[in-house]
Scaffold this motif. Structure first.
Motif, PDB file in Angstrom:
ATOM      1  N   MET A 162       0.835  -1.188   0.000  1.00 41.94           N
ATOM      2  CA  MET A 162       0.000   0.000   0.000  1.00 41.94           C
ATOM      3  C   MET A 162       0.874   1.244   0.000  1.00 41.94           C
ATOM      4  SD  MET A 162      -2.721   1.194   2.908  1.00 41.94           S
ATOM      5  CE  MET A 162      -4.220   0.836   2.069  1.00 41.94           C
ATOM      6  N   ILE A 163       0.489   2.222  -0.774  1.00 41.19           N
ATOM      7  CA  ILE A 163       1.194   3.514  -0.804  1.00 41.19           C
ATOM      8  C   ILE A 163       0.245   4.588  -0.298  1.00 41.19           C
ATOM      9  CG2 ILE A 163       2.269   5.290  -2.248  1.00 41.19           C
ATOM     10  CD1 ILE A 163       3.210   3.113  -4.144  1.00 41.19           C
ATOM     11  N   ILE A 164       0.712   5.308   0.726  1.00 40.50           N
ATOM     12  CA  ILE A 164      -0.038   6.429   1.290  1.00 40.50           C
ATOM     13  C   ILE A 164       0.770   7.691   1.011  1.00 40.50           C
ATOM     14  CG2 ILE A 164      -0.975   7.478   3.392  1.00 40.50           C
ATOM     15  CD1 ILE A 164      -0.948   4.552   4.565  1.00 40.50           C
ATOM     16  N   VAL A 165       0.143   8.653   0.360  1.00 43.93           N
ATOM     17  CA  VAL A 165       0.823   9.912   0.010  1.00 43.93           C
ATOM     18  C   VAL A 165       0.327  11.014   0.944  1.00 43.93           C
ATOM     19  CG1 VAL A 165       1.210  11.632  -1.801  1.00 43.93           C
ATOM     20  CG2 VAL A 165       0.988   9.204  -2.414  1.00 43.93           C
ATOM     21  N   ILE A 166       1.279  11.711   1.554  1.00 43.49           N
ATOM     22  CA  ILE A 166       0.981  12.886   2.383  1.00 43.49           C
ATOM     23  C   ILE A 166       1.432  14.103   1.583  1.00 43.49           C
ATOM     24  CG2 ILE A 166       1.353  14.051   4.605  1.00 43.49           C
ATOM     25  CD1 ILE A 166       0.149  11.309   5.078  1.00 43.49           C
ATOM     26  N   GLU A 167       0.480  14.912   1.174  1.00 44.43           N
ATOM     27  CA  GLU A 167       0.749  16.068   0.321  1.00 44.43           C
ATOM     28  C   GLU A 167       0.431  17.368   1.050  1.00 44.43           C
ATOM     29  OE1 GLU A 167       2.059  16.967  -2.440  1.00 44.43           O
ATOM     30  OE2 GLU A 167       2.355  15.072  -3.474  1.00 44.43           O
ATOM     31  N   GLY A 168       0.887  18.482   0.495  1.00 43.53           N
ATOM     32  CA  GLY A 168       0.552  19.793   1.030  1.00 43.53           C
ATOM     33  C   GLY A 168       1.644  20.807   0.784  1.00 43.53           C
ATOM     34  N   PHE A 169       1.280  22.058   1.013  1.00 42.25           N
ATOM     35  CA  PHE A 169       2.225  23.156   0.830  1.00 42.25           C
ATOM     36  C   PHE A 169       3.287  23.112   1.930  1.00 42.25           C
ATOM     37  CE2 PHE A 169       3.368  27.787   1.233  1.00 42.25           C
ATOM     38  CZ  PHE A 169       4.034  27.875   0.024  1.00 42.25           C
ATOM     39  N   ASP A 170       4.286  23.952   1.791  1.00 40.20           N
ATOM     40  CA  ASP A 170       5.386  24.077   2.746  1.00 40.20           C
ATOM     41  C   ASP A 170       4.846  24.263   4.172  1.00 40.20           C
ATOM     42  OD1 ASP A 170       8.178  24.366   3.318  1.00 40.20           O
ATOM     43  OD2 ASP A 170       7.820  26.514   3.589  1.00 40.20           O
ATOM     44  N   GLN A 171       5.443  23.537   5.111  1.00 44.59           N
ATOM     45  CA  GLN A 171       5.110  23.646   6.532  1.00 44.59           C
ATOM     46  C   GLN A 171       3.682  23.189   6.875  1.00 44.59           C
ATOM     47  OE1 GLN A 171       7.589  24.454   8.892  1.00 44.59           O
ATOM     48  NE2 GLN A 171       8.743  24.139   7.024  1.00 44.59           N
ATOM     49  N   ALA A 172       3.139  22.301   6.058  1.00 45.53           N
ATOM     50  CA  ALA A 172       1.813  21.743   6.354  1.00 45.53           C
ATOM     51  C   ALA A 172       1.919  20.645   7.418  1.00 45.53           C
ATOM     52  CB  ALA A 172       1.179  21.186   5.083  1.00 45.53           C
ATOM     53  N   GLY A 173       3.151  20.144   7.649  1.00 43.85           N
ATOM     54  CA  GLY A 173       3.354  19.082   8.633  1.00 43.85           C
ATOM     55  C   GLY A 173       3.547  17.717   7.991  1.00 43.85           C
ATOM     56  N   LYS A 174       3.954  17.676   6.727  1.00 49.93           N
ATOM     57  CA  LYS A 174       4.096  16.409   6.001  1.00 49.93           C
ATOM     58  C   LYS A 174       5.117  15.481   6.653  1.00 49.93           C
ATOM     59  CE  LYS A 174       5.131  18.628   2.258  1.00 49.93           C
ATOM     60  NZ  LYS A 174       4.936  20.017   2.742  1.00 49.93           N
ATOM     61  N   LYS A 175       6.274  16.023   6.999  1.00 50.32           N
ATOM     62  CA  LYS A 175       7.338  15.212   7.604  1.00 50.32           C
ATOM     63  C   LYS A 175       6.888  14.691   8.974  1.00 50.32           C
ATOM     64  CE  LYS A 175      12.324  15.558   8.425  1.00 50.32           C
ATOM     65  NZ  LYS A 175      13.454  16.501   8.399  1.00 50.32           N
ATOM     66  N   THR A 176       6.334  15.566   9.787  1.00 54.71           N
ATOM     67  CA  THR A 176       5.854  15.193  11.120  1.00 54.71           C
ATOM     68  C   THR A 176       4.770  14.128  11.026  1.00 54.71           C
ATOM     69  OG1 THR A 176       6.344  17.397  11.983  1.00 54.71           O
ATOM     70  CG2 THR A 176       4.727  16.092  13.212  1.00 54.71           C
ATOM     71  N   GLN A 177       3.783  14.351  10.162  1.00 53.91           N
ATOM     72  CA  GLN A 177       2.667  13.410  10.047  1.00 53.91           C
ATOM     73  C   GLN A 177       3.113  12.084   9.425  1.00 53.91           C
ATOM     74  OE1 GLN A 177      -0.090  13.701  11.624  1.00 53.91           O
ATOM     75  NE2 GLN A 177       0.244  15.821  12.246  1.00 53.91           N
ATOM     76  N   SER A 178       4.106  12.104   8.549  1.00 54.24           N
ATOM     77  CA  SER A 178       4.640  10.856   7.987  1.00 54.24           C
ATOM     78  C   SER A 178       5.256  10.011   9.098  1.00 54.24           C
ATOM     79  CB  SER A 178       5.688  11.148   6.906  1.00 54.24           C
ATOM     80  OG  SER A 178       5.092  11.794   5.792  1.00 54.24           O
ATOM     81  N   LYS A 179       6.030  10.648   9.985  1.00 46.70           N
ATOM     82  CA  LYS A 179       6.653   9.929  11.111  1.00 46.70           C
ATOM     83  C   LYS A 179       5.597   9.412  12.083  1.00 46.70           C
ATOM     84  CE  LYS A 179      11.062  12.346  11.037  1.00 46.70           C
ATOM     85  NZ  LYS A 179      11.818  13.464  11.594  1.00 46.70           N
ATOM     86  N   LEU A 180       4.616  10.252  12.403  1.00 47.03           N
ATOM     87  CA  LEU A 180       3.546   9.831  13.305  1.00 47.03           C
ATOM     88  C   LEU A 180       2.757   8.661  12.712  1.00 47.03           C
ATOM     89  CD1 LEU A 180       2.212  13.306  14.546  1.00 47.03           C
ATOM     90  CD2 LEU A 180       3.488  11.617  15.899  1.00 47.03           C
ATOM     91  N   LEU A 181       2.518   8.699  11.416  1.00 47.24           N
ATOM     92  CA  LEU A 181       1.799   7.622  10.744  1.00 47.24           C
ATOM     93  C   LEU A 181       2.614   6.325  10.786  1.00 47.24           C
ATOM     94  CD1 LEU A 181      -0.528   6.486   9.104  1.00 47.24           C
ATOM     95  CD2 LEU A 181       0.496   7.516   7.053  1.00 47.24           C
ATOM     96  N   SER A 182       3.907   6.430  10.547  1.00 48.31           N
ATOM     97  CA  SER A 182       4.794   5.263  10.609  1.00 48.31           C
ATOM     98  C   SER A 182       4.741   4.635  12.003  1.00 48.31           C
ATOM     99  CB  SER A 182       6.220   5.677  10.252  1.00 48.31           C
ATOM    100  OG  SER A 182       7.092   4.569  10.349  1.00 48.31           O
ATOM    101  N   ASN A 183       4.791   5.479  13.041  1.00 46.45           N
ATOM    102  CA  ASN A 183       4.713   4.980  14.423  1.00 46.45           C
ATOM    103  C   ASN A 183       3.367   4.323  14.702  1.00 46.45           C
ATOM    104  OD1 ASN A 183       7.290   5.935  14.899  1.00 46.45           O
ATOM    105  ND2 ASN A 183       6.598   7.861  15.785  1.00 46.45           N
ATOM    106  N   PHE A 184       2.293   4.909  14.187  1.00 43.78           N
ATOM    107  CA  PHE A 184       0.955   4.334  14.345  1.00 43.78           C
ATOM    108  C   PHE A 184       0.878   2.956  13.676  1.00 43.78           C
ATOM    109  CE2 PHE A 184      -3.215   3.836  12.147  1.00 43.78           C
ATOM    110  CZ  PHE A 184      -3.963   3.448  13.246  1.00 43.78           C
ATOM    111  N   LEU A 185       1.440   2.841  12.479  1.00 41.55           N
ATOM    112  CA  LEU A 185       1.407   1.563  11.760  1.00 41.55           C
ATOM    113  C   LEU A 185       2.146   0.471  12.530  1.00 41.55           C
ATOM    114  CD1 LEU A 185       1.892   2.900   8.124  1.00 41.55           C
ATOM    115  CD2 LEU A 185      -0.197   1.872   9.060  1.00 41.55           C
ATOM    116  N   LYS A 186       3.223   0.859  13.235  1.00 38.87           N
ATOM    117  CA  LYS A 186       3.951  -0.110  14.077  1.00 38.87           C
ATOM    118  C   LYS A 186       3.025  -0.705  15.128  1.00 38.87           C
ATOM    119  CE  LYS A 186       8.597   1.627  13.780  1.00 38.87           C
ATOM    120  NZ  LYS A 186       9.329   2.790  14.209  1.00 38.87           N
ATOM    121  N   THR A 187       2.150   0.117  15.700  1.00 47.03           N
ATOM    122  CA  THR A 187       1.216  -0.381  16.720  1.00 47.03           C
ATOM    123  C   THR A 187       0.208  -1.363  16.115  1.00 47.03           C
ATOM    124  OG1 THR A 187      -0.490   1.348  16.496  1.00 47.03           O
ATOM    125  CG2 THR A 187       1.372   1.810  17.991  1.00 47.03           C
TER     126      THR A 187
END
Length: 192
Positions: free
Chosen positions: A1-26
């Protein structure tokens, strides 16, 4: 599965990608995060020079380079998918559609640049208000991020294309834990 996190600069893409990765681990799911542009590749270095103002390219060339940057990583993406990893994209080709359209390029032409790359399952647009984006940014902005009028065109085009392509839209001007919960709600519908 591919999940794309999109948005303008400083939308939180990097932060939300990491949080999503941590959630998937659970959920006992392995994940791999890719960020585009990827400045570590040969083409990525050219893109970085362009965004930093050290190189000049016509819009067609820079958008071809942005696509080539994704093609440079296509084997890595396919390898991660083959290992049953959930692939999280901190931007993918959708941003090229948005920025390219704003730069006056034809949408169909832009779509064809990435035809054949692994296809996404879910796109989540982190819809950030331009004022919030500008207030969040501490370091220097690249040439695409400096101009507030351009920024407004980008955010409006993201919204327009999100409707056209049925991307999920999350208000990224909210607190990051609320944004994360809304992303989890979207993802949970697709992951057992």
């Amino acid at each position: 599965m591919i999940i794309v996190i999109e948005g303008f600069d400083q939308a939180g893409k990097k932060t939300q990608s990491k949080l999503l990765s941590n959630f998937l681990k659970t959920r006992n799911k392995k994940s791999t995060i890719f960020s585009f542009p990827d400045y570590t590749t040969p083409v990525g270095k050219e893109i970085k020079n362009f965004l930093g103002g050290k190189r000049k390219f016509p819009p067609q060339v820079i958008h071809c380079l942005l696509a080539a940057n994704r093609w440079e990583r296509s084997k890595n993406i396919k390898d991660a998918l083959a290992k049953n990893h959930v692939v999280i994209m901190n931007r993918y080709y959708q941003s090229n559609l948005v920025y390219g359209t704003v730069n006056g390029l034809d949408l169909k032409w832009l779509e064809n640049l990435d035809r054949g790359l692994p296809k996404e399952n879910i796109v989540i647009l982190l819809d950030v208000k331009v004022l919030d984006s500008f207030s969040r940014k501490k370091q220097k902005r690249d040439r695409f991020e400096k101009d507030k009028t351009f920024a407004l065109k980008i955010t409006n085009t993201y919204r327009k294309l999100a409707k056209r392509y049925h991307w999920n839209i999350v208000n990224a001007s909210q607190e990051k834990t609320i944004v994360h919960q809304q992303i989890r709600d979207i993802i949970s519908k697709h992951i057992r």
